[in-house]
Design an enzyme around this catalytic site. Structure first.
Site, PDB file in Angstrom:
ATOM      1  N   GLN A  60     -30.804  13.467 -23.751  1.00  0.00           N
ATOM      2  CA  GLN A  60     -31.885  13.602 -22.788  1.00  0.00           C
ATOM      3  C   GLN A  60     -32.893  12.454 -22.843  1.00  0.00           C
ATOM      4  OE1 GLN A  60     -32.384  17.996 -23.991  1.00  0.00           O
ATOM      5  NE2 GLN A  60     -32.910  18.009 -21.832  1.00  0.00           N
ATOM      6  N   ARG A 116     -38.725  17.352 -33.906  1.00  0.00           N
ATOM      7  CA  ARG A 116     -37.337  17.820 -33.852  1.00  0.00           C
ATOM      8  C   ARG A 116     -36.577  16.946 -32.852  1.00  0.00           C
ATOM      9  NH1 ARG A 116     -34.743  22.310 -30.406  1.00  0.00           N
ATOM     10  NH2 ARG A 116     -32.649  22.211 -31.270  1.00  0.00           N
ATOM     11  N   HIS A 162     -26.538  18.680 -30.126  1.00  0.00           N
ATOM     12  CA  HIS A 162     -27.267  19.184 -28.958  1.00  0.00           C
ATOM     13  C   HIS A 162     -26.421  18.842 -27.717  1.00  0.00           C
ATOM     14  CE1 HIS A 162     -31.533  20.360 -27.529  1.00  0.00           C
ATOM     15  NE2 HIS A 162     -30.784  20.318 -26.428  1.00  0.00           N
ATOM     16  N   GLU A 213     -28.477  25.949 -29.448  1.00  0.00           N
ATOM     17  CA  GLU A 213     -28.084  26.871 -28.381  1.00  0.00           C
ATOM     18  C   GLU A 213     -26.580  26.918 -28.139  1.00  0.00           C
ATOM     19  OE1 GLU A 213     -30.318  26.281 -24.815  1.00  0.00           O
ATOM     20  OE2 GLU A 213     -32.239  26.480 -25.804  1.00  0.00           O
ATOM     21  N   ASN A 352     -35.014  29.254 -29.702  1.00  0.00           N
ATOM     22  CA  ASN A 352     -35.495  28.653 -28.451  1.00  0.00           C
ATOM     23  C   ASN A 352     -35.720  29.787 -27.458  1.00  0.00           C
ATOM     24  OD1 ASN A 352     -35.042  26.193 -29.615  1.00  0.00           O
ATOM     25  ND2 ASN A 352     -33.451  25.533 -28.180  1.00  0.00           N
ATOM     26  N   TYR A 354     -37.760  30.768 -23.615  1.00  0.00           N
ATOM     27  CA  TYR A 354     -38.520  30.312 -22.454  1.00  0.00           C
ATOM     28  C   TYR A 354     -38.972  31.431 -21.532  1.00  0.00           C
ATOM     29  CZ  TYR A 354     -37.084  25.510 -23.481  1.00  0.00           C
ATOM     30  OH  TYR A 354     -36.912  24.296 -24.081  1.00  0.00           O
ATOM     31  N   GLU A 421     -38.042  25.628 -29.714  1.00  0.00           N
ATOM     32  CA  GLU A 421     -38.330  25.178 -28.345  1.00  0.00           C
ATOM     33  C   GLU A 421     -39.066  26.275 -27.600  1.00  0.00           C
ATOM     34  OE1 GLU A 421     -35.149  23.748 -25.788  1.00  0.00           O
ATOM     35  OE2 GLU A 421     -34.223  22.700 -27.466  1.00  0.00           O
ATOM     36  N   TRP A 467     -41.339  22.144 -26.186  1.00  0.00           N
ATOM     37  CA  TRP A 467     -40.340  21.389 -25.430  1.00  0.00           C
ATOM     38  C   TRP A 467     -41.006  20.945 -24.144  1.00  0.00           C
ATOM     39  CZ3 TRP A 467     -35.658  19.413 -26.503  1.00  0.00           C
ATOM     40  CH2 TRP A 467     -35.011  18.780 -25.427  1.00  0.00           C
ATOM     41  N   GLU A 474     -33.034  16.459 -17.525  1.00  0.00           N
ATOM     42  CA  GLU A 474     -32.945  17.917 -17.621  1.00  0.00           C
ATOM     43  C   GLU A 474     -31.548  18.384 -17.150  1.00  0.00           C
ATOM     44  OE1 GLU A 474     -34.286  20.203 -19.203  1.00  0.00           O
ATOM     45  OE2 GLU A 474     -33.538  21.951 -18.128  1.00  0.00           O
TER      46      GLU A 474
HETATM   47  C1  BGC Z   1     -32.372  23.046 -24.213  1.00  0.00           C
HETATM   48  C2  BGC Z   1     -33.024  21.765 -23.746  1.00  0.00           C
HETATM   49  C3  BGC Z   1     -33.436  21.921 -22.294  1.00  0.00           C
HETATM   50  C4  BGC Z   1     -34.435  23.036 -22.204  1.00  0.00           C
HETATM   51  C5  BGC Z   1     -34.968  23.293 -20.799  1.00  0.00           C
HETATM   52  C6  BGC Z   1     -33.046  24.288 -23.739  1.00  0.00           C
HETATM   53  O1  BGC Z   1     -32.083  25.168 -23.310  1.00  0.00           O
HETATM   54  O2  BGC Z   1     -32.171  23.036 -25.587  1.00  0.00           O
HETATM   55  O3  BGC Z   1     -32.129  20.725 -23.936  1.00  0.00           O
HETATM   56  O4  BGC Z   1     -33.914  20.746 -21.743  1.00  0.00           O
HETATM   57  O5  BGC Z   1     -33.857  24.225 -22.636  1.00  0.00           O
HETATM   58  O6  BGC Z   1     -33.939  23.651 -19.936  1.00  0.00           O
END
Ligand code: BGC
Length: 570
Positions: A60, A116, A162, A213, A352, A354, A421, A467, A474
């Site tokens: 990335q 990281r 990754h 992941e 991780n 979100y 993340e 993150w 992306e």
């Molecule tokens: C990943 C990253 C990604 C981020 C946002 C995570 O799933 O580890 O590489 O950019 O989410 O999508």
């Protein structure tokens, strides 16, 4: 700064605070989702040794996709086939291969003590196999990066994988689909790669993450096949790939344990991703649990519990095998020896996270073309009042992370958890891209929930990682979605980096180690709290009030300058 200058900023801050307070009393509620108890701001600090970090990944940010002897990865292949939005590629990305000292300087400026990043396997071994040759320039690059970090008092946390598998390993062995038996070659090759990294960098690197992941690699890479290496076999591909990844992880863990731990004294874990699944109605509670077990438990149960897949996954898949007229389950089985070698192979639990989904029960209609999504027997959706980020899948639900952390504590024997993340995306063309108030809100709300997990629920959460340090490639969205604390101009050949407002906020957060009672930073956060939750103090505390969408204007014109003023004082 002189006392007079800082005093006058302080006065400005106080004035603005009062103004914010008045404004927040008269803004009409945008959403009704605020829960007074659940969503209240917790004041206090994280434990003293709490780790604040930010993250990136090789493909990335590095660019330099073919310098020296670097071999192609499966992501080079996919991007060069034009499969990414706007035909973007990681060929140059943020050019961190050349500009890493600037990246380190940005971290230093933010007061970060950890970073990281991931190592590109084909940059070390161009074919993925050591016997075919080592790319010394690649090895030197990571040495320089690690040294630069150490000199600047920043601890490296290194991810071995990754997603950028050497293309040759995919072509020669089928990558992680390589026959899942005791003798599978991909486990040994991953083990060799891990050993080489421990040997070369382990004197300075004390935190190792084997896989980032694996859920994504397994399901998107080998199940659906929209991610590299684009293998489409949604009934079984993901289960075979996951099986191999878990065994490869265990191999790398034991190599560290047997050959390096005594001398190097580091830690090895894995980073798993999971969206929290909340039941839509009380009747969906089992379905929500099943959703999380199929997501997180798929990997966490073997590694952190007993060497085997979660019971609910095994029984569900056994029933499906019967319905489908198969003699064996599509979910592979570990041998007793494998179970022993997998169980307990995590010194910490990398997470991780979100977003959150609402889960409904969809059991049990037989499906003609089964896949991992239908195997779970659930439906997923989102509550209408959950705000959205630029990425289609990213809904902002801060309390989800607290629930997930609590689940991990209970389910996996109270491990040390590193949030590796968490973050939010903006659209590339968003006019407020530098004044990224929504990202400030995201970090504010999510870190506060992490602090609740730590200080109120006694979850052993040891680290929080934003993150991302930089806007970057992306994946299938290319450069159209930006997650960075720093803006990168991808049209500028020098890839200049610019700090966004969120980097100033994050710096303050790190410096305060949370939200200490009485600090100027916490006062700022208090005044922003309802705005960030898309609601008003009036709604929460029962005032009645007037006006409008003024909140977003106010965020642009006042909230960010005020935060920058605080950062100058502190
Ligand atoms: C990943 C990253 C990604 C981020 C946002 C995570 O799933 O580890 O590489 O950019 O989410 O999508």
């Amino acid at each position: 700064m002189s006392a007079t200058a800082s005093d006058s900023i302080m006065e400005t801050g106080t004035f603005v605070n009062c103004f914010l307070l008045v404004i927040s009393l008269v803004i009409i509620p945008v959403n009704g989702g605020y829960d007074k108890e659940r969503d209240a701001l917790l004041k206090g600090t994280f434990p003293q040794d709490f780790i604040w970090s930010s993250a990136t990944a090789a493909y990335q940010i590095e660019g330099a996709w073919n310098v020296s002897d670097k071999g192609p990865s499966v992501w080079d292949t996919l991007a060069h086939q034009g499969r990414v939005y706007n035909q973007d590629t990681g060929d140059v990305a943020c050019d961190s291969y050349h500009k890493y000292p600037e990246d380190v300087a940005l971290m230093k400026q933010m007061g970060l003590k950890y970073y990281r990043f991931s190592i590109s396997w084909p940059r070390i071994f161009p074919t993925g196999e050591q016997q075919d040759g080592v790319n010394q320039d690649g090895v030197d690059y990571y040495n320089r990066l690690i040294d630069e970090l150490i000199v600047n008092d920043i601890q490296p946390m290194v991810t071995l994988f990754h997603w950028d598998l050497p293309q040759v390993l995919q072509d020669r062995y089928g990558g992680f689909l390589n026959n899942h038996t005791n003798t599978t070659v991909i486990h040994d090759l991953f083990g060799d790669y891990a050993r080489f990294l421990y040997q070369n960098y382990g004197d300075r690197v004390k935190y190792w993450i084997t896989f980032n992941e694996p859920w994504i690699t397994a399901w998107l890479g080998y199940g659906i096949g929209n991610f590299a290496p684009q293998h489409n076999e949604p009934a079984e591909g993901q289960y075979k790939a996951a099986h191999n990844i878990i065994l490869s992880h265990a191999k790398a863990y034991h190599i560290y344990d047997d050959e390096f731990r005594a001398a190097q004294g580091g830690q090895v874990g894995i980073t798993l991703n999971c969206d929290w699944g909340t039941p839509k109605t009380p009747a969906d509670a089992d379905a929500a649990l099943r959703y999380v077990q199929f997501f997180l438990g798929w990997f966490a149960h073997p590694i952190y519990k007993n060497g085997d897949y979660p019971e609910v996954m095994k029984t569900t898949m056994a029933r499906k095998a019967q319905e489908e007229g198969r003699t064996t389950s599509r979910l592979p089985e570990f041998t007793p020896e494998q179970k022993l070698s997998i169980s307990g192979t995590g010194d910490f639990f990398g997470l991780n996270h979100y977003t959150t989904v609402e889960v409904t029960d969809a059991c049990c209609t037989p499906i003609e073309n089964p896949n991992y999504d239908t195997d779970k027997d659930v439906g997923t959706g989102h509550a209408p009042d959950w705000p959205r980020a630029a990425s289609s899948w990213l809904y902002v639900v801060p309390w989800g992370i607290r629930n997930l952390l609590g689940f991990i504590k209970e389910e996996y024997g109270d491990p040390e958890i590193y949030v590796t993340e968490n973050g939010r995306s903006d659209h590339d063309q968003d006019p407020a891209i530098m004044m990224d108030m929504e990202r400030i809100c995201y970090y504010m709300m999510y870190t506060n929930e992490v602090m609740k997990a730590s200080n109120m629920d006694n979850v052993k959460v040891k680290a929080y990682t934003a993150w991302s340090l930089l806007d970057n490639f992306e994946w299938l969205s290319g450069y159209s979605e930006r997650f960075g604390l720093h803006y990168v101009d991808f049209n500028d050949p020098t890839r200049t980096r610019y700090p966004k407002a969120s980097s100033v906020f994050f710096k303050q957060l790190v410096r305060n180690n949370g939200y200490p009672e009485g600090s100027e930073f916490t006062k700022y956060v208090e005044n922003m709290w309802y705005f960030c939750h898309n609601t008003t103090e009036a709604e929460v505390n029962g005032y009645t009030g007037g006006a409008s969408q003024i909140s977003s204007l106010f965020s642009l014109f006042l909230a960010i300058p005020m935060m920058i003023a605080y950062s100058l004082i502190a």
